[in-house]
Design a protein around this motif. Structure first.
Motif, PDB file in Angstrom:
ATOM      1  N   SER A 133     132.045   4.606 102.641  1.00 15.90           N
ATOM      2  CA  SER A 133     132.888   3.415 102.686  1.00 15.90           C
ATOM      3  C   SER A 133     134.117   3.714 103.540  1.00 15.90           C
ATOM      4  O   SER A 133     134.912   4.594 103.208  1.00 15.90           O
ATOM      5  CB  SER A 133     133.313   3.023 101.264  1.00 15.90           C
ATOM      6  OG  SER A 133     134.153   1.888 101.287  1.00 15.90           O
ATOM      7  N   ASP A 135     136.927   1.909 106.819  1.00 19.36           N
ATOM      8  CA  ASP A 135     137.326   0.920 107.815  1.00 19.36           C
ATOM      9  C   ASP A 135     137.670   1.656 109.100  1.00 19.36           C
ATOM     10  O   ASP A 135     138.442   2.627 109.081  1.00 19.36           O
ATOM     11  CB  ASP A 135     138.537   0.116 107.330  1.00 19.36           C
ATOM     12  CG  ASP A 135     138.172  -0.863 106.221  1.00 19.36           C
ATOM     13  OD1 ASP A 135     137.016  -1.337 106.213  1.00 19.36           O
ATOM     14  OD2 ASP A 135     139.030  -1.152 105.373  1.00 19.36           O
ATOM     15  N   TYR A 202     124.498  -6.236 106.803  1.00 18.38           N
ATOM     16  CA  TYR A 202     125.226  -6.149 105.535  1.00 18.38           C
ATOM     17  C   TYR A 202     124.573  -5.108 104.622  1.00 18.38           C
ATOM     18  O   TYR A 202     123.378  -4.832 104.737  1.00 18.38           O
ATOM     19  CB  TYR A 202     125.241  -7.508 104.831  1.00 18.38           C
ATOM     20  CG  TYR A 202     126.102  -8.557 105.507  1.00 18.38           C
ATOM     21  CD1 TYR A 202     127.464  -8.627 105.256  1.00 18.38           C
ATOM     22  CD2 TYR A 202     125.549  -9.464 106.406  1.00 18.38           C
ATOM     23  CE1 TYR A 202     128.258  -9.581 105.875  1.00 18.38           C
ATOM     24  CE2 TYR A 202     126.334 -10.417 107.040  1.00 18.38           C
ATOM     25  CZ  TYR A 202     127.687 -10.473 106.765  1.00 18.38           C
ATOM     26  OH  TYR A 202     128.461 -11.411 107.388  1.00 18.38           O
ATOM     27  N   SER A 203     125.356  -4.599 103.700  1.00 18.46           N
ATOM     28  CA  SER A 203     124.827  -3.599 102.762  1.00 18.46           C
ATOM     29  C   SER A 203     123.959  -4.232 101.687  1.00 18.46           C
ATOM     30  O   SER A 203     123.192  -3.540 101.010  1.00 18.46           O
ATOM     31  CB  SER A 203     125.982  -2.838 102.109  1.00 18.46           C
ATOM     32  OG  SER A 203     126.817  -3.717 101.365  1.00 18.46           O
ATOM     33  N   LYS A 233     128.715  -5.728 101.706  1.00 17.88           N
ATOM     34  CA  LYS A 233     129.795  -5.391 102.629  1.00 17.88           C
ATOM     35  C   LYS A 233     129.247  -5.335 104.053  1.00 17.88           C
ATOM     36  O   LYS A 233     128.056  -5.101 104.269  1.00 17.88           O
ATOM     37  CB  LYS A 233     130.408  -4.030 102.271  1.00 17.88           C
ATOM     38  CG  LYS A 233     130.932  -3.916 100.841  1.00 17.88           C
ATOM     39  CD  LYS A 233     132.139  -4.793 100.616  1.00 17.88           C
ATOM     40  CE  LYS A 233     132.702  -4.599  99.207  1.00 17.88           C
ATOM     41  NZ  LYS A 233     133.875  -5.470  98.948  1.00 17.88           N
ATOM     42  N   LYS A 234     130.125  -5.514 105.023  1.00 17.24           N
ATOM     43  CA  LYS A 234     129.715  -5.408 106.411  1.00 17.24           C
ATOM     44  C   LYS A 234     129.385  -3.957 106.743  1.00 17.24           C
ATOM     45  O   LYS A 234     130.089  -3.040 106.344  1.00 17.24           O
ATOM     46  CB  LYS A 234     130.830  -5.901 107.332  1.00 17.24           C
ATOM     47  CG  LYS A 234     131.137  -7.380 107.203  1.00 17.24           C
ATOM     48  CD  LYS A 234     132.283  -7.774 108.116  1.00 17.24           C
ATOM     49  CE  LYS A 234     132.595  -9.260 107.996  1.00 17.24           C
ATOM     50  NZ  LYS A 234     133.739  -9.647 108.873  1.00 17.24           N
ATOM     51  N   SER A 293     131.862  -0.995 105.732  1.00 16.12           N
ATOM     52  CA  SER A 293     133.261  -1.441 105.702  1.00 16.12           C
ATOM     53  C   SER A 293     133.733  -1.642 104.267  1.00 16.12           C
ATOM     54  O   SER A 293     132.953  -1.990 103.382  1.00 16.12           O
ATOM     55  CB  SER A 293     133.386  -2.766 106.481  1.00 16.12           C
ATOM     56  OG  SER A 293     134.669  -3.329 106.325  1.00 16.12           O
ATOM     57  N   LYS A 294     135.012  -1.416 104.032  1.00 15.07           N
ATOM     58  CA  LYS A 294     135.565  -1.593 102.691  1.00 15.07           C
ATOM     59  C   LYS A 294     135.792  -3.064 102.385  1.00 15.07           C
ATOM     60  O   LYS A 294     135.935  -3.442 101.218  1.00 15.07           O
ATOM     61  CB  LYS A 294     136.891  -0.848 102.578  1.00 15.07           C
ATOM     62  CG  LYS A 294     136.764   0.664 102.647  1.00 15.07           C
ATOM     63  CD  LYS A 294     138.126   1.331 102.514  1.00 15.07           C
ATOM     64  CE  LYS A 294     137.993   2.853 102.576  1.00 15.07           C
ATOM     65  NZ  LYS A 294     139.295   3.539 102.467  1.00 15.07           N
ATOM     66  N   THR A 295     135.838  -3.895 103.402  1.00 12.64           N
ATOM     67  CA  THR A 295     136.143  -5.333 103.199  1.00 12.64           C
ATOM     68  C   THR A 295     134.880  -6.171 103.268  1.00 12.64           C
ATOM     69  O   THR A 295     133.860  -5.745 103.782  1.00 12.64           O
ATOM     70  CB  THR A 295     137.121  -5.814 104.277  1.00 12.64           C
ATOM     71  OG1 THR A 295     136.578  -5.549 105.568  1.00 12.64           O
ATOM     72  CG2 THR A 295     138.453  -5.108 104.135  1.00 12.64           C
TER      73      THR A 295
END
Length: 295
Positions: A133, A135, A202-203, A233-234, A293-295
């Motif tokens: 994870s 960014d 996406y995850s 997540k992306k 990504s975390k977002t």
């Protein structure tokens, strides 16, 4: 009837061509010769081998006996999706056959292929031996993350050959903007680099049923397709060693029924179905590295 058959063949050829030119995961398709039919039609058997390591050689007794275990692991198909379309014969005739021909080709290109890719990428990200994870703010950060991924895979003794890099256009262009020898050499180290639109990357995703469930306290999913899952997540990038996934399409249907054959209406009918499996070999999970990504 001969004209109808010619027209059908033209459509089917077009569908096959469109799919091959648009899919991003074709390189990961498994060799069908290494699988066997399972205990029922919904399963396949995958070979898995394990063996003993070296032992001391004795000048008196010679070699130490070792065991080799080849077992067939049963896997269940986990992807079964389809759709049916109807185009009125006159609508098709009045548009010089563009209505039906365009519908079929656009469906494959804009609906089938993106969903299959998204489903596969999400499955591989979930099963990845390493799921990081992070960014990544710029090209330098992306390069550092990919370098760290390669080191982790090297330490896990994942073969360097046949590693494929799947990466978003944003991340790829950030690397290209650096325009350095190191950044170019890093990308050249992969067997192939494939840019994946974020909409397919996406995850986790949800496959929509194609049915309006609002009457049963559900949602209207009549449009079908897929969407990013709530927990999805992306993905920044995904590195896949080509022999790690189990990606096998058992059954694909591109079926056309002419208005003459249609017993219910004066319309062309088009059916599409895809049935297969997307998984990762139990002992090859570290052949997949996911940067999320975390977002």
């Amino acid at each position: 009837m001969a004209n109808n058959l010619t027209l059908i063949k033209k459509y089917i050829d077009l569908l096959d061509e469109v799919y091959k030119s648009a899919t991003l995961t074709a390189d990961l398709e498994s060799d069908s010769s290494v699988v066997r039919q399972g205990t029922n039609a919904r399963t396949i058997l995958i070979p898995k081998m394990s063996m003993d390591g070296l032992g001391d050689y004795s000048r008196k007794d010679g070699y130490v006996s070792g065991d080799v275990d080849l077992e067939w692991v049963e896997k269940t198909f986990n992807y079964d999706r389809g759709r049916r379309f109807s185009v009125d014969a006159m609508d098709n005739e009045e548009t010089a056959a563009l209505s039906f021909g365009k519908l079929a080709s656009e469906f494959i290109r804009t609906k089938v292929v993106p969903e299959m890719d998204a489903w596969r990428f999400a499955a591989y990200a979930k099963a990845a031996g390493t799921n990081k994870s992070e960014d990544l703010a710029d090209g330098t950060a992306v390069c550092a993350a990919i370098t760290a991924a390669n080191i982790a895979m090297d330490e896990a003794e994942v073969p360097q050959e046949s590693r494929l890099l799947y990466i978003t256009p944003t991340m790829y262009n950030a690397i290209q903007a650096l325009d350095t020898y190191k950044s170019k050499a890093m990308l050249a180290g992969f067997a192939k680099t494939i840019r994946v639109p974020q909409s397919r990357f996406y995850s986790a995703i949800d496959l929509l049923s194609g049915v309006d469930k609002t009457g049963s306290s559900g949602a209207d999913e009549s449009a079908g397709g897929y969407k990013a899952a709530t927990a999805g997540k992306k993905l920044n990038f995904l590195i896949v060693q080509k022999n790690s996934p189990i990606q096998f399409t058992k059954h694909t249907v591109n079926k056309v029924i002419t208005p003459e054959q249609n017993q219910h209406s004066d319309a062309w009918l088009y059916f599409y179905r895809a049935y297969g499996i997307t998984e990762v070999y139990d002992n090859k999970k570290f052949g997949i590295y996911a940067s999320v990504s975390k977002t």
